[in-house]
Enzyme design. Structure first.
Site, short mmCIF file in Angstrom:
data_model
loop_
_atom_site.label_atom_id
_atom_site.label_comp_id
_atom_site.label_asym_id
_atom_site.label_seq_id
_atom_site.Cartn_x
_atom_site.Cartn_y
_atom_site.Cartn_z
N PRO A 1 13.00 -12.67 6.88
CA PRO A 1 13.65 -11.77 5.58
C PRO A 1 13.75 -12.80 4.37
O PRO A 1 14.35 -13.65 4.72
CB PRO A 1 14.87 -11.25 5.80
CG PRO A 1 14.41 -11.65 7.59
CD PRO A 1 13.02 -12.07 7.94
N THR A 2 14.03 -12.71 3.32
CA THR A 2 13.76 -13.06 1.89
C THR A 2 15.86 -14.23 2.16
O THR A 2 16.52 -13.47 2.75
CB THR A 2 13.56 -12.59 0.61
OG1 THR A 2 12.53 -11.61 0.46
CG2 THR A 2 14.01 -13.27 -0.45
N GLY A 3 16.09 -15.31 1.68
CA GLY A 3 17.00 -15.43 2.25
C GLY A 3 17.85 -15.86 3.63
O GLY A 3 18.35 -15.83 3.74
N CYS A 4 16.73 -15.34 4.30
CA CYS A 4 16.75 -15.62 6.16
C CYS A 4 16.93 -17.18 6.08
O CYS A 4 16.27 -18.16 5.28
CB CYS A 4 15.62 -15.57 6.55
SG CYS A 4 15.62 -15.71 8.26
N ILE A 5 17.99 -17.92 6.54
CA ILE A 5 18.60 -18.96 7.26
C ILE A 5 18.50 -19.37 8.79
O ILE A 5 18.57 -18.40 9.24
CB ILE A 5 19.79 -19.93 6.59
CG1 ILE A 5 20.88 -18.69 6.68
CG2 ILE A 5 19.68 -19.75 5.45
CD1 ILE A 5 22.07 -18.84 6.70
#
Lengths: 110, 102, 135
Positions: A106-110
């Site tokens: 996912p985009t922005g997954c940390i």
């Protein structure tokens, strides 16, 4: 890395996300799950299939917060929370469920 | 010598389209491709320039690039013809040279 | 298993500082990579619970044109992703009136609900932002 089923190879990145979303099938999902030490139940499939549909509609993997909210909306409040989703995917629903669903991280997954 | 001019930039972003229309000789062909296709469906000043151009030049627009951008073919300006990839090849072949306005 | 990560709380408040971010999109979607990169920045800011506004002006209004079908031309149809913004709580989407009209477009042409603002209103909107990123 790569996954292999009956001689067919599915390329994946170094973290195990497959590179060609179009090559995904349910057998591959089972294999990725096995690699993640997850035994797929109906509840797991519910989330994985939801992610597939989400990706098809929006062309992205949702952020965890968005997934949680959307799952709650579709399947009820008792499923739209982190406790439930982490009980299915202990290392994080975004990380593990997306991987099993054949989606990118996912985009922005940390 | 007949020429095919191609324009691949939006008329609102770059002046390639205007320069092309200014310098293209009467009777030559202009094919709008990629972001150049926006000229064929624009309103305002650009629509007027397209109308003016289509009276002295043959103006074409690449259908697949219109479709990619969500522009229906029934919105294009009068006097502009839609071609597909095969039509692009035919145009290139029918002219002596291709001049790309980038 | 002791090495499992902790389960995060449902209403995360860990990001603390919330700033007013405004992303101003001025480029057509496929000729360059700006539109897609800007959209990714918007999603990341939203994932971090920031107060996000998105403006579409100049050729940026083409980014949200409905019925885009770039697949045949070998490109990803990321226009569908703009419709995911609502789920990310990004609901402040604005379109420049002048840019829309100059291109022969109306609000019926857009795949998301937008508020149409004239240049004076857009200028006021940008003035009240803490971070403005134009691409």
């Amino acid at each position: 890395m790569a996954y292999e089923i009956n001689g067919e190879t599915f390329d994946a990145d170094e973290e195990g996300y497959i590179t060609d979303i179009g090559s995904w099938n349910e057998g591959l999902a089972d294999l990725i799950a096995l690699d993640e030490k997850i035994e797929m139940t109906e509840e797991h499939w519910e989330v994985v299939n939801f992610l597939r549909e989400y990706y098809d509609e929006y062309q992205i993997a949702p952020a965890v917060r968005v997934l949680t909210k959307a799952i709650g909306k579709k399947f009820g409040k008792e499923k739209g929370n982190n406790k439930y989703l982490y009980s299915l995917f202990p290392y994080g629903p975004a990380k593990q469920a997306c991987k099993i669903a054949g989606l990118p991280k996912p985009t922005g997954c940390i | 010598m007949s020429k095919l001019h191609t324009v691949n930039k939006s008329p609102f972003d770059k002046n390639s389209f205007d320069s092309c229309l200014t310098l293209a000789e009467d009777g030559s062909a202009v094919l709008l491709i990629e972001d150049g296709v926006y000229a064929a469906v624009a309103g305002g000043d650009v629509a007027a320039r397209i109308a003016d151009a289509s009276s002295r030049l043959k103006v074409y627009v690449l259908g697949p690039d219109l479709a990619a951008r969500g522009m229906a073919e029934d919105r294009i300006a009068d006097g502009v013809s839609v071609v597909d990839y095969g039509g692009f090849v035919d145009l290139a072949e029918a002219h002596d040279a291709v001049h790309s306005w980038l | 298993m002791s090495d499992l990560p902790p389960i995060p709380p449902d209403d995360e408040d860990e990001f603390g500082v919330v700033k007013k971010f405004c992303y101003v999109n001025r480029k057509a979607p496929y000729g360059t990579v700006y539109a897609l990169e800007s959209l990714e920045m918007v999603l990341i800011a939203a994932a971090f619970d920031q107060d996000v506004s998105v403006v579409f002006m100049d050729d940026g209004v083409y980014q949200i044109k409905s019925e885009q079908a770039p697949e045949a031309a070998g490109m990803k149809n990321f226009s569908k992703t703009y419709r995911a913004l609502e789920g990310y709580d990004v609901e402040k989407l604005y379109v420049s009136k002048e840019s829309m009209e100059e291109r022969g477009l109306t609000t019926d042409d857009f795949l998301v609900d937008v508020e149409v603002l004239d240049h004076a209103a857009l200028s006021a909107l940008m003035a009240e932002q803490e971070v403005v990123i134009t691409s």
